[in-house]
Write a protein that holds these residues in place. Sequence first.
Motif, PDB file in Angstrom:
ATOM      1  N   THR A  30       0.826  -1.198   0.000  1.00 59.05           N
ATOM      2  CA  THR A  30       0.000   0.000   0.000  1.00 59.05           C
ATOM      3  C   THR A  30       0.865   1.254   0.000  1.00 59.05           C
ATOM      4  OG1 THR A  30      -0.140   0.146   2.425  1.00 59.05           O
ATOM      5  CG2 THR A  30      -1.783  -1.221   1.295  1.00 59.05           C
ATOM      6  N   PRO A  31       0.358   2.345  -0.606  1.00 63.18           N
ATOM      7  CA  PRO A  31      -0.942   2.518  -1.236  1.00 63.18           C
ATOM      8  C   PRO A  31      -1.123   1.566  -2.428  1.00 63.18           C
ATOM      9  CG  PRO A  31       0.119   4.654  -0.930  1.00 63.18           C
ATOM     10  CD  PRO A  31       1.156   3.615  -0.673  1.00 63.18           C
ATOM     11  N   ALA A  32      -2.354   1.060  -2.570  1.00 55.59           N
ATOM     12  CA  ALA A  32      -2.658   0.076  -3.599  1.00 55.59           C
ATOM     13  C   ALA A  32      -3.865   0.519  -4.410  1.00 55.59           C
ATOM     14  CB  ALA A  32      -2.950  -1.285  -2.964  1.00 55.59           C
ATOM     15  N   ILE A 342      -2.385  -0.372 -20.979  1.00 57.57           N
ATOM     16  CA  ILE A 342      -1.545   0.809 -20.793  1.00 57.57           C
ATOM     17  C   ILE A 342      -2.020   1.613 -19.584  1.00 57.57           C
ATOM     18  CG2 ILE A 342      -1.056   3.096 -21.796  1.00 57.57           C
ATOM     19  CD1 ILE A 342      -0.874   1.624 -24.549  1.00 57.57           C
ATOM     20  N   ASN A 343      -3.331   1.754 -19.447  1.00 55.29           N
ATOM     21  CA  ASN A 343      -3.881   2.539 -18.339  1.00 55.29           C
ATOM     22  C   ASN A 343      -3.693   1.853 -16.994  1.00 55.29           C
ATOM     23  OD1 ASN A 343      -4.666   4.471 -20.159  1.00 55.29           O
ATOM     24  ND2 ASN A 343      -6.819   3.884 -20.197  1.00 55.29           N
ATOM     25  N   VAL A 344      -3.963   0.555 -16.933  1.00 62.10           N
ATOM     26  CA  VAL A 344      -3.761  -0.163 -15.680  1.00 62.10           C
ATOM     27  C   VAL A 344      -2.291  -0.109 -15.284  1.00 62.10           C
ATOM     28  CG1 VAL A 344      -3.810  -2.453 -14.593  1.00 62.10           C
ATOM     29  CG2 VAL A 344      -5.779  -1.648 -15.907  1.00 62.10           C
ATOM     30  N   ALA A 345      -1.403  -0.252 -16.262  1.00 55.78           N
ATOM     31  CA  ALA A 345       0.031  -0.182 -15.972  1.00 55.78           C
ATOM     32  C   ALA A 345       0.431   1.203 -15.472  1.00 55.78           C
ATOM     33  CB  ALA A 345       0.839  -0.542 -17.218  1.00 55.78           C
ATOM     34  N   TYR A 346      -0.155   2.254 -16.053  1.00 54.27           N
ATOM     35  CA  TYR A 346       0.173   3.601 -15.572  1.00 54.27           C
ATOM     36  C   TYR A 346      -0.290   3.796 -14.136  1.00 54.27           C
ATOM     37  CZ  TYR A 346       0.425   8.535 -14.740  1.00 54.27           C
ATOM     38  OH  TYR A 346       0.719   9.745 -14.162  1.00 54.27           O
ATOM     39  N   TYR A 347      -1.496   3.356 -13.832  1.00 57.61           N
ATOM     40  CA  TYR A 347      -1.996   3.470 -12.457  1.00 57.61           C
ATOM     41  C   TYR A 347      -1.072   2.746 -11.475  1.00 57.61           C
ATOM     42  CZ  TYR A 347      -6.585   5.753 -12.947  1.00 57.61           C
ATOM     43  OH  TYR A 347      -7.603   6.667 -13.142  1.00 57.61           O
ATOM     44  N   MET A 351       1.219   4.252  -8.384  1.00 54.42           N
ATOM     45  CA  MET A 351       1.181   3.768  -6.998  1.00 54.42           C
ATOM     46  C   MET A 351       2.576   3.381  -6.508  1.00 54.42           C
ATOM     47  SD  MET A 351      -1.954   4.349  -6.750  1.00 54.42           S
ATOM     48  CE  MET A 351      -2.139   4.022  -5.004  1.00 54.42           C
ATOM     49  N   GLN A 352       3.359   2.728  -7.371  1.00 52.80           N
ATOM     50  CA  GLN A 352       4.718   2.365  -6.985  1.00 52.80           C
ATOM     51  C   GLN A 352       5.561   3.607  -6.727  1.00 52.80           C
ATOM     52  OE1 GLN A 352       6.114  -0.897  -6.477  1.00 52.80           O
ATOM     53  NE2 GLN A 352       7.521   0.523  -5.439  1.00 52.80           N
TER      54      GLN A 352
END
Length: 382
Positions: A30-32, A342-347, A351-352
């Motif tokens: 987290t944050p996740a 691409i969007n999920v990877a950016y999110y 977070m990382q």
Amino acid sequence: MSLPNHFELLATNGAARTGRLTTPHGVVRTPAFMPVGTAGAMKGMHWREVRDAGADIVLGNTYHLMLRPGAERIAALGGLQAFTGWNGPMLTDSGGFQVMSLSDLRKVSEKAVTFRSHIDGAKVELSPERSIEVQRLLGSDIAMQMDECVRLSPDRSNHSITDIERAMRLSLRWAERSKRAFESAPEGYMLFGIVQGGDIPEMRHISARELVDIGFHGYAIGGLAVGEPQSVMLAMIEETAPALPADRPRYLMGVGTPEDLLEAVARGIDMFDCVMPTRNGRHGMAFTRFGQINLRNARHADDPRPLDEESEWPSARNISRAYLHHLVRSGETLGAMLLSEINVAYYQHLMQGMRDAIASGTFETFQNKTRAGWAKGDIPPR
């Protein structure tokens, strides 16, 4: 009554926190951000892509799964993880938000919500006890209490203080019933309470205080991102988060844009979920360090450059804007698939970045740099 704590707070930087939540199916950093697999599937993505993008945990939708294929069937097939092939942690919502969206088809009573299935019109009753039963049959690592959510609006045209207080009080009574129904869950599985109270600070304080008295493994802030301005949402987070135990995870439900995530983490939130990365991807929108990019725009038609040549995600780094534009304008399924991943990877990259910045004590610098990138906008057209 206090419940076992599966959350370890590793570092703070201002109000921002980074930690580790241990579930029966793995550890959540987290944050996740939890990508949403509404009906047991991520729209346009394979689970391996979701995992490769960096997601530790995903969300399943109790309302949709109980109607089709059915909780009992999923349980007989080994639970959600075995049924779907996702081998990591899962959180399921209670079904309350979806029932709220069916306002013309539902009836709320002290006992339960009664509604008509959007699939076949069959009459369905969802009580706190049945919601927990369904979530236990699904086998999710984290279950949510049953609650009632009131849709907000900027001018309060569709809600009143009376509506908000009634729903908040009902949700507290349902929280107690949800906890009792969860008592037989195996060790390690978790139940989160949900703070309600609309856009009224006093109601939020009462809800948070009484939920803490009941005792849950974690606490969610619900009833936001349902029509109110971002400023109201952030104000309610500021009112609510400090009232929740510092040693338990805090989950902001149904949020949100990258900017929402950055602002909410700065205010002490640990977990998020939203359909936005995949939904916007299906409509030709990409999230990047330059902000949102609309691949439908003609400016991309002859552009051989990728979305972001510095991205760690191959599709964002290697596929031309011209090809993405062509796929989107042609209505090709591949366009929606590529933009969703691409969007999920950016999110997950965002977070990382926040986790690393909090751990190193540089969160404010990370915030400023990220906001500056969004404000600068996309690279100039060719």
